[in-house]
Design a protein around this motif. Sequence first.
Motif, PDB file in Angstrom:
ATOM      1  N   SER A  19       0.824  -1.011   0.180  1.00  0.00           N
ATOM      2  CA  SER A  19       0.323   0.188  -0.302  1.00  0.00           C
ATOM      3  C   SER A  19       0.868   1.648  -0.280  1.00  0.00           C
ATOM      4  N   GLY A  20       2.151   1.230   0.445  1.00  0.00           N
ATOM      5  CA  GLY A  20       2.969   2.294   0.569  1.00  0.00           C
ATOM      6  C   GLY A  20       3.345   2.681  -0.726  1.00  0.00           C
ATOM      7  N   VAL A  21       3.648   1.700  -1.484  1.00  0.00           N
ATOM      8  CA  VAL A  21       4.908   1.594  -2.652  1.00  0.00           C
ATOM      9  C   VAL A  21       3.699   2.106  -3.930  1.00  0.00           C
ATOM     10  N   VAL A  22       1.875   1.852  -3.584  1.00  0.00           N
ATOM     11  CA  VAL A  22       0.932   2.353  -4.448  1.00  0.00           C
ATOM     12  C   VAL A  22       1.121   3.573  -4.124  1.00  0.00           C
ATOM     13  N   ALA A  23       0.573   3.954  -2.632  1.00  0.00           N
ATOM     14  CA  ALA A  23       0.716   5.562  -2.387  1.00  0.00           C
ATOM     15  C   ALA A  23       1.509   6.598  -3.489  1.00  0.00           C
ATOM     16  N   VAL A  24       3.058   5.470  -3.297  1.00  0.00           N
ATOM     17  CA  VAL A  24       3.963   6.390  -3.834  1.00  0.00           C
ATOM     18  C   VAL A  24       3.754   6.950  -5.265  1.00  0.00           C
ATOM     19  N   LEU A  25       4.098   5.693  -5.853  1.00  0.00           N
ATOM     20  CA  LEU A  25       3.658   5.493  -7.044  1.00  0.00           C
ATOM     21  C   LEU A  25       2.529   6.999  -7.372  1.00  0.00           C
ATOM     22  N   ALA A  26       0.906   5.966  -7.089  1.00  0.00           N
ATOM     23  CA  ALA A  26       0.574   7.316  -7.241  1.00  0.00           C
ATOM     24  C   ALA A  26       0.961   8.607  -7.355  1.00  0.00           C
ATOM     25  N   ILE A  27       1.168   9.068  -6.010  1.00  0.00           N
ATOM     26  CA  ILE A  27       1.557  10.549  -6.176  1.00  0.00           C
ATOM     27  C   ILE A  27       2.285  11.371  -6.975  1.00  0.00           C
ATOM     28  N   LEU A  63      -4.367  14.005  -4.218  1.00  0.00           N
ATOM     29  CA  LEU A  63      -3.004  13.430  -2.878  1.00  0.00           C
ATOM     30  C   LEU A  63      -3.281  13.738  -1.662  1.00  0.00           C
ATOM     31  N   VAL A  64      -3.716  14.663  -0.886  1.00  0.00           N
ATOM     32  CA  VAL A  64      -4.396  14.959   0.231  1.00  0.00           C
ATOM     33  C   VAL A  64      -5.005  13.486   0.588  1.00  0.00           C
ATOM     34  N   LEU A  65      -6.257  13.124  -0.164  1.00  0.00           N
ATOM     35  CA  LEU A  65      -6.625  11.719  -0.226  1.00  0.00           C
ATOM     36  C   LEU A  65      -5.414  10.684   0.410  1.00  0.00           C
ATOM     37  N   ILE A  66      -5.294  10.359  -0.521  1.00  0.00           N
ATOM     38  CA  ILE A  66      -3.978   9.633  -0.616  1.00  0.00           C
ATOM     39  C   ILE A  66      -3.148   9.750   0.468  1.00  0.00           C
ATOM     40  N   VAL A  67      -2.767  10.837   1.126  1.00  0.00           N
ATOM     41  CA  VAL A  67      -1.775  10.324   2.030  1.00  0.00           C
ATOM     42  C   VAL A  67      -2.804  10.207   3.372  1.00  0.00           C
ATOM     43  N   LEU A  68      -3.909  10.295   3.536  1.00  0.00           N
ATOM     44  CA  LEU A  68      -5.072  10.434   4.580  1.00  0.00           C
ATOM     45  C   LEU A  68      -5.143   9.047   4.473  1.00  0.00           C
ATOM     46  N   LEU A  69      -5.684   8.332   3.237  1.00  0.00           N
ATOM     47  CA  LEU A  69      -6.349   6.938   3.581  1.00  0.00           C
ATOM     48  C   LEU A  69      -4.817   5.899   3.352  1.00  0.00           C
ATOM     49  N   TYR A  70      -3.551   6.259   2.972  1.00  0.00           N
ATOM     50  CA  TYR A  70      -2.432   5.673   4.281  1.00  0.00           C
ATOM     51  C   TYR A  70      -2.066   5.584   5.626  1.00  0.00           C
ATOM     52  N   LEU A  73      -4.479   3.464   6.935  1.00  0.00           N
ATOM     53  CA  LEU A  73      -4.587   2.769   7.188  1.00  0.00           C
ATOM     54  C   LEU A  73      -2.786   1.571   8.096  1.00  0.00           C
ATOM     55  N   VAL A  74      -2.315   2.670   8.642  1.00  0.00           N
ATOM     56  CA  VAL A  74      -1.344   2.501   9.431  1.00  0.00           C
ATOM     57  C   VAL A  74      -1.646   2.658  10.170  1.00  0.00           C
ATOM     58  N   THR A  75      -2.766   4.003  11.121  1.00  0.00           N
ATOM     59  CA  THR A  75      -3.300   3.755  11.606  1.00  0.00           C
ATOM     60  C   THR A  75      -4.116   2.170  12.140  1.00  0.00           C
ATOM     61  N   CYS A  76      -4.880   1.752  12.023  1.00  0.00           N
ATOM     62  CA  CYS A  76      -5.960   0.699  11.802  1.00  0.00           C
ATOM     63  C   CYS A  76      -5.081  -0.355  11.938  1.00  0.00           C
ATOM     64  N   ALA A  77      -4.255  -0.251  10.784  1.00  0.00           N
ATOM     65  CA  ALA A  77      -3.326  -1.548  11.252  1.00  0.00           C
ATOM     66  C   ALA A  77      -2.299  -2.008  12.719  1.00  0.00           C
ATOM     67  N   LEU A  78      -2.254  -0.507  12.961  1.00  0.00           N
ATOM     68  CA  LEU A  78      -1.682  -0.951  14.982  1.00  0.00           C
ATOM     69  C   LEU A  78      -2.564  -0.746  15.702  1.00  0.00           C
ATOM     70  N   LEU A  79      -4.062  -0.589  15.486  1.00  0.00           N
ATOM     71  CA  LEU A  79      -4.882  -0.588  16.731  1.00  0.00           C
ATOM     72  C   LEU A  79      -5.642  -0.991  16.575  1.00  0.00           C
ATOM     73  N   VAL A  80      -6.474  -1.496  15.480  1.00  0.00           N
ATOM     74  CA  VAL A  80      -7.419  -2.667  15.219  1.00  0.00           C
ATOM     75  C   VAL A  80      -7.178  -3.718  15.528  1.00  0.00           C
ATOM     76  N   PRO A  81      -8.341  -4.930  16.258  1.00  0.00           N
ATOM     77  CA  PRO A  81      -7.907  -5.856  16.856  1.00  0.00           C
ATOM     78  C   PRO A  81      -7.615  -7.175  15.544  1.00  0.00           C
ATOM     79  N   ALA A  82      -7.274  -8.018  16.180  1.00  0.00           N
ATOM     80  CA  ALA A  82      -6.174  -9.133  14.648  1.00  0.00           C
ATOM     81  C   ALA A  82      -7.612  -9.764  14.064  1.00  0.00           C
ATOM     82  N   HIS A  83      -8.555  -9.851  14.727  1.00  0.00           N
ATOM     83  CA  HIS A  83     -10.032 -10.841  14.397  1.00  0.00           C
ATOM     84  C   HIS A  83     -10.674  -9.219  13.177  1.00  0.00           C
TER      85      HIS A  83
END
Length: 117
Positions: A19-27, A63-70, A73-83
């Motif tokens: 997702s990070g690679v896609v975000a950087v390439l998209a920008i 560009l702002v939407l791409i950065v905010l969505l990424y 994504l990072v925040t939810c990857a760290l905070l959302v429960p595994a299930h």
Amino acid sequence: MRDVETPARRVLLWWLLPSGVVAVLAIGILWSLPRPQTLCPAIYPAPPECFTGGDPSGVIPFLVLIVLLYAALVTCALLVPAHRRGLVLGLLSGALGLVVLLGVATTLAAASPPMYS
């Protein structure tokens, strides 16, 4: 001591790295796409806004939407429960891809001249 990589961390990398690679390439792609030129009068000397290469105001919201969505994504990857993590990260990755496609289509549509018959 060496930090042992846990399976949970490896799963997070499988979501965040592509997702990070896609975000950087998209920008980069969105910024390099041709943008609509402002109408410049045929006078000498030309106004300074005629030399800018296009108006970036149509690209910046995507560009702002791409950065905010990424960031989400990072925040939810760290905070959302595994299930629930797979569902949430999948939805956010899909939203990121949709914003990229809409941004490219909108920018290209704005840069093309109108087709009147």
